[in-house]
Design a protein around this motif. Structure first.
Motif, mmCIF file in Angstrom:
data_model
loop_
_atom_site.group_PDB
_atom_site.id
_atom_site.type_symbol
_atom_site.label_atom_id
_atom_site.label_comp_id
_atom_site.label_asym_id
_atom_site.label_seq_id
_atom_site.Cartn_x
_atom_site.Cartn_y
_atom_site.Cartn_z
ATOM 1 N N ALA A 37 17.638 6.674 -11.399
ATOM 2 C CA ALA A 37 17.104 6.213 -10.075
ATOM 3 C C ALA A 37 15.518 5.704 -9.846
ATOM 4 O O ALA A 37 15.214 4.999 -9.510
ATOM 5 C CB ALA A 37 17.401 7.119 -8.822
ATOM 6 N N ASP A 38 14.963 6.690 -10.896
ATOM 7 C CA ASP A 38 13.514 6.370 -11.037
ATOM 8 C C ASP A 38 13.200 4.934 -11.834
ATOM 9 O O ASP A 38 12.476 4.189 -11.324
ATOM 10 C CB ASP A 38 12.821 7.421 -11.944
ATOM 11 N N ARG A 39 14.273 4.776 -12.703
ATOM 12 C CA ARG A 39 13.860 3.557 -13.563
ATOM 13 C C ARG A 39 14.396 2.250 -12.588
ATOM 14 O O ARG A 39 13.487 1.278 -12.556
ATOM 15 C CB ARG A 39 15.072 3.608 -14.719
ATOM 16 N N HIS A 40 15.215 2.585 -11.870
ATOM 17 C CA HIS A 40 15.705 1.446 -10.872
ATOM 18 C C HIS A 40 14.555 1.302 -9.754
ATOM 19 O O HIS A 40 14.158 0.255 -9.687
ATOM 20 C CB HIS A 40 16.960 1.812 -10.076
ATOM 21 N N ALA A 41 13.955 2.002 -9.210
ATOM 22 C CA ALA A 41 12.921 1.966 -8.418
ATOM 23 C C ALA A 41 11.701 1.296 -9.187
ATOM 24 O O ALA A 41 10.944 0.320 -8.498
ATOM 25 C CB ALA A 41 12.558 3.416 -7.725
ATOM 26 N N LEU A 42 11.380 1.721 -10.397
ATOM 27 C CA LEU A 42 10.273 1.083 -10.966
ATOM 28 C C LEU A 42 10.422 -0.357 -11.250
ATOM 29 O O LEU A 42 9.386 -1.081 -11.301
ATOM 30 C CB LEU A 42 10.073 2.002 -12.457
ATOM 31 N N LEU A 45 10.044 -2.180 -8.231
ATOM 32 C CA LEU A 45 8.731 -2.297 -7.953
ATOM 33 C C LEU A 45 7.880 -3.498 -8.881
ATOM 34 O O LEU A 45 7.239 -4.407 -8.596
ATOM 35 C CB LEU A 45 7.714 -1.222 -8.005
ATOM 36 N N ILE A 46 8.254 -3.493 -10.215
ATOM 37 C CA ILE A 46 7.777 -4.557 -11.148
ATOM 38 C C ILE A 46 8.480 -6.043 -10.623
ATOM 39 O O ILE A 46 7.512 -6.932 -10.669
ATOM 40 C CB ILE A 46 8.195 -4.154 -12.553
ATOM 41 N N ARG A 47 9.532 -6.102 -10.209
ATOM 42 C CA ARG A 47 10.281 -7.245 -9.871
ATOM 43 C C ARG A 47 9.331 -7.832 -8.653
ATOM 44 O O ARG A 47 9.095 -9.009 -8.507
ATOM 45 C CB ARG A 47 11.498 -7.375 -9.504
ATOM 46 N N ALA A 48 8.930 -6.815 -7.562
ATOM 47 C CA ALA A 48 8.451 -7.244 -6.398
ATOM 48 C C ALA A 48 6.848 -7.851 -6.689
ATOM 49 O O ALA A 48 6.401 -8.763 -6.155
ATOM 50 C CB ALA A 48 8.319 -6.113 -5.294
ATOM 51 N N LEU A 49 6.369 -7.064 -7.698
ATOM 52 C CA LEU A 49 4.798 -7.488 -8.106
ATOM 53 C C LEU A 49 4.834 -8.948 -8.670
ATOM 54 O O LEU A 49 4.042 -9.578 -8.614
ATOM 55 C CB LEU A 49 4.247 -6.336 -8.681
ATOM 56 N N VAL A 50 5.892 -9.088 -9.480
ATOM 57 C CA VAL A 50 5.865 -10.298 -10.299
ATOM 58 C C VAL A 50 6.244 -11.516 -9.241
ATOM 59 O O VAL A 50 5.631 -12.556 -9.409
ATOM 60 C CB VAL A 50 7.070 -10.374 -11.642
ATOM 61 N N ALA A 51 7.219 -11.446 -8.322
ATOM 62 C CA ALA A 51 7.483 -12.233 -7.307
ATOM 63 C C ALA A 51 6.160 -12.502 -6.335
ATOM 64 O O ALA A 51 6.027 -13.606 -6.150
ATOM 65 C CB ALA A 51 8.509 -11.729 -6.477
ATOM 66 N N SER A 120 4.057 1.997 1.419
ATOM 67 C CA SER A 120 3.278 3.208 1.219
ATOM 68 C C SER A 120 1.794 2.689 0.934
ATOM 69 O O SER A 120 1.452 1.648 0.561
ATOM 70 C CB SER A 120 3.502 3.978 0.093
ATOM 71 N N PHE A 121 0.844 3.661 0.854
ATOM 72 C CA PHE A 121 -0.664 3.290 0.533
ATOM 73 C C PHE A 121 -0.532 2.710 -0.783
ATOM 74 O O PHE A 121 -1.340 1.426 -0.901
ATOM 75 C CB PHE A 121 -1.405 4.586 0.560
ATOM 76 N N TRP A 122 -0.158 3.189 -1.861
ATOM 77 C CA TRP A 122 -0.014 2.863 -3.216
ATOM 78 C C TRP A 122 0.668 1.523 -3.338
ATOM 79 O O TRP A 122 0.405 0.649 -4.161
ATOM 80 C CB TRP A 122 0.502 3.959 -4.269
ATOM 81 N N ARG A 123 1.559 1.147 -2.540
ATOM 82 C CA ARG A 123 2.371 -0.197 -2.835
ATOM 83 C C ARG A 123 1.444 -1.261 -2.090
ATOM 84 O O ARG A 123 1.460 -2.315 -2.603
ATOM 85 C CB ARG A 123 3.552 -0.053 -1.924
ATOM 86 N N LEU A 124 0.733 -0.977 -0.998
ATOM 87 C CA LEU A 124 -0.394 -1.758 -0.361
ATOM 88 C C LEU A 124 -1.431 -2.054 -1.445
ATOM 89 O O LEU A 124 -1.810 -3.084 -1.699
ATOM 90 C CB LEU A 124 -0.903 -0.926 0.781
ATOM 91 N N VAL A 125 -1.743 -0.968 -2.373
ATOM 92 C CA VAL A 125 -2.848 -1.259 -3.089
ATOM 93 C C VAL A 125 -2.489 -2.223 -4.378
ATOM 94 O O VAL A 125 -3.179 -3.021 -4.668
ATOM 95 C CB VAL A 125 -3.511 -0.077 -3.663
ATOM 96 N N LEU A 126 -1.181 -2.021 -4.665
ATOM 97 C CA LEU A 126 -0.612 -2.722 -5.757
ATOM 98 C C LEU A 126 -0.499 -4.137 -5.244
ATOM 99 O O LEU A 126 -0.844 -5.086 -6.264
ATOM 100 C CB LEU A 126 0.271 -2.143 -6.267
ATOM 101 N N TYR A 127 0.058 -4.454 -4.445
ATOM 102 C CA TYR A 127 0.167 -5.704 -3.547
ATOM 103 C C TYR A 127 -1.004 -6.661 -3.428
ATOM 104 O O TYR A 127 -1.204 -7.617 -3.826
ATOM 105 C CB TYR A 127 1.059 -5.824 -2.267
ATOM 106 N N VAL A 128 -1.985 -5.506 -2.679
ATOM 107 C CA VAL A 128 -3.316 -6.308 -2.814
ATOM 108 C C VAL A 128 -4.021 -6.973 -3.835
ATOM 109 O O VAL A 128 -4.574 -8.075 -4.098
ATOM 110 C CB VAL A 128 -4.373 -5.469 -1.946
ATOM 111 N N ILE A 129 -4.013 -5.889 -4.746
ATOM 112 C CA ILE A 129 -4.411 -6.335 -6.196
ATOM 113 C C ILE A 129 -4.040 -7.412 -6.766
ATOM 114 O O ILE A 129 -4.416 -8.431 -7.223
ATOM 115 C CB ILE A 129 -4.457 -5.030 -7.171
ATOM 116 N N ILE A 130 -2.499 -7.584 -6.743
ATOM 117 C CA ILE A 130 -1.585 -8.703 -7.437
ATOM 118 C C ILE A 130 -2.103 -9.826 -6.307
ATOM 119 O O ILE A 130 -2.108 -11.209 -7.339
ATOM 120 C CB ILE A 130 -0.228 -8.275 -7.495
#
Length: 177
Positions: A37-42, A45-51, A120-130
């Motif tokens: 489940a953790d690998r799937h979530a990771l 997230l990586i696919r979303a950041l690449v998109a 979540s806050f960390w997802r926001l941070v990752l999205y804004v950086i990307i």
């Protein structure tokens, strides 16, 4: 004498045991592999950041190319061209990435999703950086293609840049609220 020797040997063994526990290198803990489940979530997230990177980069390129074309050919019909091209480009990017990342492409949109509780806050941070990195990459691609320094600055003559900035900020929050 025999009791004294046993007592002394016992103390030395306890001291050695204490020293070995405290100062000798311990075995390193083997890191457990991620659960499925953790690998799937990771991976999601990586696919979303690449998109997001892909969509923001291409949208930035489309917007800059449309504005450069309109500025190089200033006829009346061409002035509406950046709006039309950007709209179709945004539609294409949303269609291609919405199911993967949500197709935000803009930190204001990501912020709105965070405020609504979707991110979540960390997802926001990752999205804004990307999103910032991909906008810089898209601008650098266009600068490499055109060597043009006035990239995508299209403010009407009767509005100052400060007024345009405030209008853009207000409309972003009004639109995404």
């Amino acid at each position: 004498m025999n009791k004294l020797m046993k007592w002394l040997v016992g103390k030395i063994e306890k001291m050695e045991e204490f020293y070995n526990k405290k100062y000798l290198p311990r075995k390193k803990k083997v890191q457990k592999p991620l659960r499925k489940a953790d690998r799937h979530a990771l991976v999601k997230l990586i696919r979303a950041l690449v998109a997001e990177f892909y969509g923001t980069t291409l949208l930035t390129v489309i917007m800059i190319v449309a504005n450069v074309a309109a500025e190089l050919n200033p006829t009346a019909i061409i002035q509406i061209q950046p709006v039309i091209i950007t709209s179709f480009g945004l539609a294409a990017m949303l269609y291609s990435t919405a199911s993967i990342s949500g197709g935000h492409f803009n930190p204001a949109c990501s912020w709105a999703f965070f405020v609504r509780g979707v991110f979540s806050f960390w997802r926001l941070v990752l999205y804004v950086i990307i999103q910032h990195i991909s906008a810089i990459v898209g601008t650098a691609l266009c600068y490499g293609l055109f060597g043009y320094t006035k990239l995508a600055v299209s403010v009407p003559k009767h509005i100052s840049r400060a007024e345009a900035f405030y209008l853009e900020t207000i409309m972003s929050f009004v639109y995404f609220a």
